[in-house]
Design a protein around this motif. Structure first.
Motif, PDB file in Angstrom:
ATOM      1  N   LEU A  28       2.098  -1.886   0.700  1.00 15.96           N
ATOM      2  CA  LEU A  28       3.355  -1.256   0.266  1.00 15.96           C
ATOM      3  C   LEU A  28       3.227   0.260   0.360  1.00 15.96           C
ATOM      4  N   SER A  29       4.171   0.880   1.039  1.00 12.12           N
ATOM      5  CA  SER A  29       4.238   2.347   1.062  1.00 12.12           C
ATOM      6  C   SER A  29       5.707   2.761   0.988  1.00 12.12           C
ATOM      7  N   PRO A  30       6.362   2.414  -0.132  1.00 13.68           N
ATOM      8  CA  PRO A  30       7.816   2.630  -0.217  1.00 13.68           C
ATOM      9  C   PRO A  30       8.219   4.017  -0.708  1.00 13.68           C
TER      10      PRO A  30
ATOM     11  N   LYS B  12      15.903   5.003  11.683  1.00 16.65           N
ATOM     12  CA  LYS B  12      15.286   6.311  11.996  1.00 16.65           C
ATOM     13  C   LYS B  12      14.615   6.852  10.734  1.00 16.65           C
ATOM     14  N   TYR B  13      13.593   7.655  10.942  1.00 16.62           N
ATOM     15  CA  TYR B  13      12.893   8.275   9.794  1.00 16.62           C
ATOM     16  C   TYR B  13      12.862   9.787  10.015  1.00 16.62           C
ATOM     17  N   SER B  14      13.278  10.544   9.003  1.00 15.85           N
ATOM     18  CA  SER B  14      13.171  12.011   9.070  1.00 15.85           C
ATOM     19  C   SER B  14      12.031  12.442   8.161  1.00 15.85           C
TER      20      SER B  14
ATOM     21  N   GLY C 172       7.503   4.899   6.532  1.00 15.37           N
ATOM     22  CA  GLY C 172       7.374   6.349   6.422  1.00 15.37           C
ATOM     23  C   GLY C 172       5.943   6.757   6.730  1.00 15.37           C
ATOM     24  N   THR C 173       5.502   7.847   6.105  1.00 16.62           N
ATOM     25  CA  THR C 173       4.197   8.411   6.464  1.00 16.62           C
ATOM     26  C   THR C 173       3.072   7.402   6.288  1.00 16.62           C
ATOM     27  N   GLY C 174       2.971   6.791   5.115  1.00 20.03           N
ATOM     28  CA  GLY C 174       1.874   5.853   4.873  1.00 20.03           C
ATOM     29  C   GLY C 174       2.023   4.587   5.692  1.00 20.03           C
ATOM     30  N   GLY C 175       3.202   3.960   5.623  1.00 17.42           N
ATOM     31  CA  GLY C 175       3.399   2.657   6.263  1.00 17.42           C
ATOM     32  C   GLY C 175       3.323   2.705   7.771  1.00 17.42           C
TER      33      GLY C 175
ATOM     34  N   SER D 150       1.094  13.659  -1.157  1.00 18.75           N
ATOM     35  CA  SER D 150       1.469  14.410   0.050  1.00 18.75           C
ATOM     36  C   SER D 150       1.453  13.482   1.252  1.00 18.75           C
ATOM     37  N   GLY D 151       2.073  13.942   2.339  1.00 17.10           N
ATOM     38  CA  GLY D 151       2.068  13.170   3.579  1.00 17.10           C
ATOM     39  C   GLY D 151       0.656  13.022   4.119  1.00 17.10           C
ATOM     40  N   HIS D 152      -0.115  14.103   4.022  1.00 14.68           N
ATOM     41  CA  HIS D 152      -1.482  14.034   4.544  1.00 14.68           C
ATOM     42  C   HIS D 152      -2.306  13.019   3.744  1.00 14.68           C
ATOM     43  N   SER D 153      -2.145  13.020   2.420  1.00 10.94           N
ATOM     44  CA  SER D 153      -2.852  12.024   1.595  1.00 10.94           C
ATOM     45  C   SER D 153      -2.440  10.621   2.017  1.00 10.94           C
TER      46      SER D 153
ATOM     47  N   GLY E 135       0.221   5.901  -0.389  1.00  8.86           N
ATOM     48  CA  GLY E 135       1.250   6.945  -0.363  1.00  8.86           C
ATOM     49  C   GLY E 135       1.671   7.356  -1.756  1.00  8.86           C
ATOM     50  N   ASP E 136       2.846   7.954  -1.826  1.00  6.48           N
ATOM     51  CA  ASP E 136       3.323   8.541  -3.084  1.00  6.48           C
ATOM     52  C   ASP E 136       3.390   7.533  -4.228  1.00  6.48           C
ATOM     53  N   ALA E 137       3.642   6.253  -3.916  1.00  9.39           N
ATOM     54  CA  ALA E 137       3.825   5.245  -4.966  1.00  9.39           C
ATOM     55  C   ALA E 137       2.547   4.999  -5.763  1.00  9.39           C
TER      56      ALA E 137
ATOM     57  N   ILE F 247       8.213  -3.541   7.855  1.00 12.81           N
ATOM     58  CA  ILE F 247       9.612  -3.705   7.399  1.00 12.81           C
ATOM     59  C   ILE F 247      10.103  -2.351   6.872  1.00 12.81           C
ATOM     60  N   GLU F 248      11.134  -1.839   7.500  1.00 10.91           N
ATOM     61  CA  GLU F 248      11.694  -0.530   7.127  1.00 10.91           C
ATOM     62  C   GLU F 248      13.208  -0.660   7.102  1.00 10.91           C
ATOM     63  N   LYS F 249      13.822  -0.142   6.037  1.00  8.45           N
ATOM     64  CA  LYS F 249      15.267  -0.363   5.904  1.00  8.45           C
ATOM     65  C   LYS F 249      16.084   0.449   6.916  1.00  8.45           C
TER      66      LYS F 249
ATOM     67  N   PHE G 235       4.756  14.629  -8.957  1.00  4.96           N
ATOM     68  CA  PHE G 235       5.914  14.396  -8.102  1.00  4.96           C
ATOM     69  C   PHE G 235       5.501  14.608  -6.644  1.00  4.96           C
ATOM     70  N   ARG G 236       6.338  14.127  -5.732  1.00 10.08           N
ATOM     71  CA  ARG G 236       6.080  14.239  -4.285  1.00 10.08           C
ATOM     72  C   ARG G 236       5.977  15.707  -3.883  1.00 10.08           C
ATOM     73  N   CYS G 237       4.938  16.033  -3.159  1.00 12.56           N
ATOM     74  CA  CYS G 237       4.753  17.374  -2.571  1.00 12.56           C
ATOM     75  C   CYS G 237       4.807  18.518  -3.588  1.00 12.56           C
TER      76      CYS G 237
HETATM   77  P1  FAD Z   1       7.847   7.867   2.651  1.00 17.53           P
HETATM   78  O1  FAD Z   1       7.354   8.705   3.771  1.00 17.53           O
HETATM   79  O2  FAD Z   1       9.023   8.344   1.873  1.00 17.53           O
HETATM   80  O3  FAD Z   1       8.181   6.438   3.268  1.00 17.53           O
HETATM   81  C1  FAD Z   1       8.751   5.414   2.487  1.00 17.53           C
HETATM   82  C2  FAD Z   1       9.575   4.519   3.414  1.00 17.53           C
HETATM   83  O4  FAD Z   1       9.802   3.261   2.771  1.00 17.53           O
HETATM   84  C3  FAD Z   1      10.943   5.102   3.740  1.00 17.53           C
HETATM   85  O5  FAD Z   1      11.123   5.143   5.144  1.00 17.53           O
HETATM   86  C4  FAD Z   1      11.921   4.138   3.050  1.00 17.53           C
HETATM   87  O6  FAD Z   1      13.135   3.965   3.773  1.00 17.53           O
HETATM   88  C5  FAD Z   1      11.118   2.832   3.055  1.00 17.53           C
HETATM   89  N1  FAD Z   1      11.476   1.894   1.985  1.00 17.53           N
HETATM   90  C6  FAD Z   1      11.464   2.144   0.649  1.00 17.53           C
HETATM   91  N2  FAD Z   1      11.815   1.037  -0.031  1.00 17.53           N
HETATM   92  C7  FAD Z   1      12.049   0.067   0.887  1.00 17.53           C
HETATM   93  C8  FAD Z   1      12.435  -1.289   0.805  1.00 17.53           C
HETATM   94  N3  FAD Z   1      12.660  -1.889  -0.387  1.00 17.53           N
HETATM   95  N4  FAD Z   1      12.592  -2.010   1.954  1.00 17.53           N
HETATM   96  C9  FAD Z   1      12.369  -1.422   3.163  1.00 17.53           C
HETATM   97  N5  FAD Z   1      11.993  -0.117   3.308  1.00 17.53           N
HETATM   98  C10 FAD Z   1      11.834   0.606   2.181  1.00 17.53           C
HETATM   99  N6  FAD Z   1       3.463  16.371   2.719  1.00 17.53           N
HETATM  100  C11 FAD Z   1       2.506  16.993   3.442  1.00 17.53           C
HETATM  101  O7  FAD Z   1       1.398  16.447   3.590  1.00 17.53           O
HETATM  102  N7  FAD Z   1       2.710  18.210   4.006  1.00 17.53           N
HETATM  103  C12 FAD Z   1       3.891  18.859   3.898  1.00 17.53           C
HETATM  104  O8  FAD Z   1       4.040  19.964   4.431  1.00 17.53           O
HETATM  105  C13 FAD Z   1       4.925  18.249   3.150  1.00 17.53           C
HETATM  106  N8  FAD Z   1       6.114  18.865   3.011  1.00 17.53           N
HETATM  107  C14 FAD Z   1       7.071  18.277   2.250  1.00 17.53           C
HETATM  108  C15 FAD Z   1       8.261  18.982   2.018  1.00 17.53           C
HETATM  109  C16 FAD Z   1       9.249  18.446   1.232  1.00 17.53           C
HETATM  110  C17 FAD Z   1      10.520  19.208   0.991  1.00 17.53           C
HETATM  111  C18 FAD Z   1       9.064  17.168   0.639  1.00 17.53           C
HETATM  112  C19 FAD Z   1      10.147  16.549  -0.217  1.00 17.53           C
HETATM  113  C20 FAD Z   1       7.898  16.454   0.855  1.00 17.53           C
HETATM  114  C21 FAD Z   1       6.886  17.006   1.650  1.00 17.53           C
HETATM  115  N9  FAD Z   1       5.659  16.349   1.843  1.00 17.53           N
HETATM  116  C22 FAD Z   1       4.669  16.961   2.568  1.00 17.53           C
HETATM  117  C23 FAD Z   1       5.377  15.057   1.152  1.00 17.53           C
HETATM  118  C24 FAD Z   1       5.519  13.841   2.074  1.00 17.53           C
HETATM  119  O9  FAD Z   1       6.778  13.815   2.715  1.00 17.53           O
HETATM  120  C25 FAD Z   1       5.346  12.556   1.271  1.00 17.53           C
HETATM  121  O10 FAD Z   1       4.223  12.686   0.433  1.00 17.53           O
HETATM  122  C26 FAD Z   1       5.141  11.367   2.201  1.00 17.53           C
HETATM  123  O11 FAD Z   1       6.291  11.171   2.989  1.00 17.53           O
HETATM  124  C27 FAD Z   1       4.808  10.092   1.410  1.00 17.53           C
HETATM  125  O12 FAD Z   1       4.712   9.003   2.288  1.00 17.53           O
HETATM  126  P2  FAD Z   1       5.099   7.533   1.781  1.00 17.53           P
HETATM  127  O13 FAD Z   1       4.744   6.606   2.887  1.00 17.53           O
HETATM  128  O14 FAD Z   1       4.551   7.306   0.440  1.00 17.53           O
HETATM  129  O15 FAD Z   1       6.690   7.583   1.588  1.00 17.53           O
END
Ligand code: FAD
Length: 437
Positions: free
Chosen positions: A134-136, A71-73, A44-47, A342-345, A331-333, A66-68, A191-193
């Protein structure tokens, strides 16, 4: 490096991140001596960003992501999808760009982490690493609200992980009866965002104004105040009407925000009847209920023994886990306070960690840590607000740099807010290109 050393570069990187996440345009000398195997869990965003930047800064290292899912939305801009203003396709990405950059992308689920043996266990075997990132993201904690469960989310979609939940909530909003009620129930911090629920409410008002003018939105909040509260209130008032009440709630022609101690805190949910019960005993029935459960670090972090008593991962200033120093958690974890979840963080942390790992593998001193966050929110499709902050390490602590950043554009004309909406779209292009190449 040409006319700039790594230390200056990383400082600039933090500053550049204030406006976009685009540090890519700046020159950078790779750590050619960096070698070994970095495994990144979570695409996702961090990884994805971390893997992408490792290929630039440690070109001779092996990088496995490693991503499960295939596609990523993005969650960013998913509120627009929910309100029918954008499509799922426009926020969905594959991993071909990262593969082209040399990242070994493995689609599998990580089921365990063996820190002693330096390997991750996946559904189909195991993968050894020298350094693990780890950025899960998040997982939901249903323990504090009666009736809360993953199954309930099929009736009351949280849409707090973009994908099928986003489409389900979009379908419910589009099909809501005329004059119906949308309940949004955000959780306690952290919490996230943090601004996400309030942007969602604003975009719901924009959608309903056109398609369902008598519909109502009620935000039942677990909190006493929320992220960017002043800027949201100003935006809501100017675009949709309404004002703060004497009791500290907000009330407009089509919107109510009720704070936790005024009966906003949800303590029970019932998916079968589409009702939520608040702490004061009131039952609220919605036509559509967007109940957002409490969150903790992605499940794999707990399984690996990396979480603290609150369910999140404590990290050092360089984002190494406080439990295991060959594992970085971003990331969020992570507990990255004062940076928000946040995604930017996550993107900013990913770049810092990629630079730290590249330096460490090359036997060089890691560059100094700087971080940034920019959080855009839409008030309508046309108008936006944002908050910007820069972070640095001072006296052994991660701190917000005083005087850098702020909230845009409190008290300014709607013309300024129209510009913010444009900047937000530019920011989206920058962060997704940093993720997917
Ligand atoms: P994620 O992006 O969620 O990535 C985690 C990834 O890990 C996922 O793809 C998941 O499938 C994978 N994964 C998890 N566990 C496993 C496993 N065991 N094995 C393999 N793969 C695994 N942030 C902003 O900065 N600006 C915004 O405008 C903004 N808008 C948002 C709006 C909404 C409605 C929401 C809900 C969030 C928004 N965010 C925004 C927050 C942002 O989306 C998150 O903070 C960001 O995605 C965190 O990144 P991450 O890498 O921690 O997690």
């Amino acid at each position: 490096m040409n006319n700039i050393n790594r230390r200056d570069f990383v400082k600039m990187m933090g500053a550049a991140g204030a406006a976009t996440t685009g540090a890519l345009l700046l020159p950078f000398e790779a750590y050619a001596g960096a070698s070994g195997h970095v495994v990144v869990v979570g695409g996702g965003t961090g990884g994805a960003t971390c893997a992408n930047y490792l290929t630039r800064w440690a070109p001779n290292a092996k990088v496995t992501l490693i991503e499960k899912d295939s596609k990523y939305s993005t969650c960013f801009f998913s509120n627009e999808v929910i309100m029918g203003m954008a499509t799922m396709d426009s926020i969905t990405y594959g991993y071909d760009g990262l593969k082209k950059r040399g990242v070994n992308v493995v689609h599998d689920t990580v089921t365990g982490i063996d820190t002693g043996g330096k390997k991750v266990i996946t559904g189909s075997g195991s993968i050894s690493y020298d350094i693990l990132v780890l950025s899960p993201g998040i997982t939901f904690d249903h323990s504090t609200v009666d009736g809360s469960s993953d199954a309930v989310a099929e009736q009351m979609p949280h849409a707090w992980k973009a994908g099928p939940q986003t489409s389900l909530l979009a379908k419910q909003i589009a099909g809501m009866r005329q004059g119906g009620l949308l309940i949004i129930a955000p959780p306690e911090n952290p919490f996230r965002c943090p601004p996400g629920p309030y942007e969602r409410a604003a975009l719901a008002l924009a959608h309903f104004k056109e398609h369902n003018p008598t519909a109502q939105v009620v935000i039942l909040d677990a909190k006493e105040k929320h992220s960017k509260q002043g800027a949201f209130r100003e935006g809501w008032t100017r675009v949709y009407g309404g004002e703060a009440t004497a009791e500290g709630n907000f009330e407009g022609p089509n919107l109510k925000w009720i704070k936790g101690s005024n009966g906003g805190k949800v303590v029970e949910v019932n998916g079968a009847t589409n009702t939520v019960i608040t702490e004061d005993g009131e039952e609220h029935k919605g036509d559509v209920v967007n109940y957002i459960p409490k969150q903790v670090a992605g499940a794999i972090c707990k399984d690996a023994g990396l979480v603290n008593a609150t369910g999140w991962c404590d990290v050092d200033l360089d984002f190494k886990s406080k439990v295991c120093d060959i594992v970085f958690v971003i990331g969020d974890a992570s507990v990255a306070s004062p940076m928000p979840k946040s995604g930017h963080s996550a993107s900013s942390q990913a770049k810092n960690v990629a630079a730290t790992i590249a330096a460490q593998m090359a036997g060089e001193e890691a560059p100094p840590w700087t971080g940034s966050n920019t959080c855009y929110s839409f008030i309508s499709e046309k108008y936006g607000i944002s908050v910007v902050a820069i972070y640095a390490v001072k006296d052994g602590k991660r701190v917000k740099v005083k005087g850098a950043g702020g909230v845009a554009f409190k008290g300014k004309s709607l013309r300024h807010h129209a510009k913010e909406a444009k900047y937000a779209r530019g920011w989206y292009k920058g962060i997704t290109s940093d993720m997917f190449g």
